[in-house]
Design an enzyme around this catalytic site. Structure first.
Site, short mmCIF file in Angstrom:
data_model
loop_
_atom_site.label_atom_id
_atom_site.label_comp_id
_atom_site.label_asym_id
_atom_site.label_seq_id
_atom_site.Cartn_x
_atom_site.Cartn_y
_atom_site.Cartn_z
N LEU A 1 0.84 -1.20 0.00
CA LEU A 1 0.00 0.00 0.00
C LEU A 1 0.87 1.24 0.00
O LEU A 1 1.85 1.32 0.75
CB LEU A 1 -0.91 0.00 1.23
N SER A 2 0.53 2.23 -0.83
CA SER A 2 1.28 3.47 -0.95
C SER A 2 2.73 3.14 -1.36
O SER A 2 2.95 2.39 -2.30
CB SER A 2 1.19 4.28 0.35
#
Length: 409
Positions: A229-230
């Protein structure tokens, strides 16, 4: 997608916090009333007001717990934990602000109190790592020894393993997947308490995590899925090119080169870095850092990466590049992107195009409310896309339990 603030960076963090209302980690009214009290572009005001909200919600959790109201207490502890995390966001950097340490401690403590009240099994774990260990939580669907698929949830630069529960682990449990969330070097406890800094060879982080999981009797060792994520979308993609025991990779968003955005605005940066032209690099950075949000970004990332100057950070980011590496990813991969992606514009498609493994690409749109970084504000849409893909991938090999038998908050 504007929520409240005129400053995009503040609004993005408000949206990030609000997103977790979907999984009981925030309340819309609490978040908006907090935002109303914050002075625009005032870091101290941001910290003080989110801290105030977090403390009030934590106090309400204690009252509910003492009264024996388990569900109310659990929900309030989760919200308080999320608000404490939000409170310290703009304090990232060195020298380490004692307010960050205090808010981080409260973030982890309130989450731990919530975890004690979960109705599904959860275990705080230490993952052996280079003579030491990395902290994590292993969430299980139930108490049986039935082998199930497991998600490794790997957050980004400024995330924590506690936030990863809200971002994805909770959704995994509801669908019959175990989940492991952890803080790697440069993240959460590993950074704040143990001074372990971010590193590009993330395969040397993920391999010990996979080693740990395959020893767990509840884990189906041929159904381990890695989710980034990210910033995690970049480093997990790197890891998947070397760690071939993974059954799948999800990158949200997909990324390819940590320096790419800077190269677009300052094309000469590659040549200057190659020739050690520090004088020109320092001049460029001095101009760039007159923007307070750019200054914050570099200050926070310098701490995460363990470097002392913006130019050193540019040099460190050179190693975060998947050129000549991404084609070695063998597992099926889902590369996600968002229409308004601002941190790695165009890179998800670039990563997708270099992959030689079975692959899928999906763009979250603004029209569906999912066009921001990591589909913030539209967690249900992200979960739907990710788990529908996973169930199609794993269906021939795993039979997930009926939803009637799964944990639900």
């Amino acid at each position: 997608m504007k929520i409240f603030f005129n400053t995009p960076q503040l609004d993005a963090q408000l949206l990030r916090t609000l997103s977790y209302a979907y999984c009981e980690g925030a309340d819309i009214g609490e978040c908006l009333s907090t935002a109303e009290r914050i002075k625009e572009n005032d870091w101290d005001s941001w910290h003080e007001n989110w801290l105030q909200t977090a403390q009030r919600v934590e106090q309400s959790a204690e009252v509910s717990k003492q009264a024996g109201n388990v569900v109310s207490a659990r929900q309030a502890y989760l919200r308080a934990s999320n608000y404490y995390r939000t409170a310290f966001f703009f304090l990232f950097g060195q020298p380490i602000d004692p307010r960050l340490v205090h808010a981080y401690q409260s973030h982890t403590e309130t989450f731990s109190k919530a975890a004690e009240l979960f109705s599904h099994p959860v275990e705080a774990v230490r993952i052996p790592f280079e003579g030491s260990s990395l902290p994590g939580y292993f969430y299980k669907v139930d108490s049986s020894d039935a082998k199930r698929p497991v998600l490794i949830v790997n957050g980004g630069n400024d995330s924590t393993q506690q936030e990863s529960y809200l971002a994805l682990a909770n959704a995994a449990l509801k669908r019959g997947y175990h989940a492991l969330c952890f803080d790697g070097p440069g993240q959460g406890e590993a950074l704040i308490k143990e001074n372990l800094y971010m590193r590009p060879d993330w395969e040397n982080v993920i391999t010990p995590v996979v080693d740990f999981l395959i020893k767990q009797p509840e884990v189906k060792s041929d159904a381990i899925i890695l989710v980034g994520l990210s910033w995690g979308g970049l480093i997990t993609s790197r890891a998947a090119a070397f760690e071939h025991r993974l059954a799948g990779l999800i990158a949200n968003p997909g990324q390819f080169d940590a320096l790419e955005n800077i190269k677009k605005s300052f094309p000469e940066v590659t040549t200057l870095l190659e020739h050690d032209e520090n004088r020109y690099l320092e001049k460029f950075m001095t101009q760039a850092l007159t923007n307070p949000f750019m200054a914050f970004k570099f200050k926070s990332k310098m701490w995460v990466h363990g470097v002392d100057s913006p130019v050193e950070l540019l040099r460190a980011w050179q190693a975060y590049n998947l050129e000549g590496i991404s084609q070695d990813i063998h597992c099926p991969s889902l590369i996600l992107n968002a229409e308004n992606e601002q941190y790695c514009t165009g890179q998800a498609k670039e990563l997708y195009q270099t992959l030689t493994c079975p692959k899928n690409y999906f763009l979250f749109s603004s029209a569906e409310g999912a066009g921001e970084h990591c589909a913030a504000g539209a967690l249900s849409t992200f979960h739907q896309k990710a788990f529908d893909w996973l169930e199609q991938l794993l269906a021939p090999h795993c039979q997930l339990p009926s939803p009637d038998h799964l944990y639900s908050m």
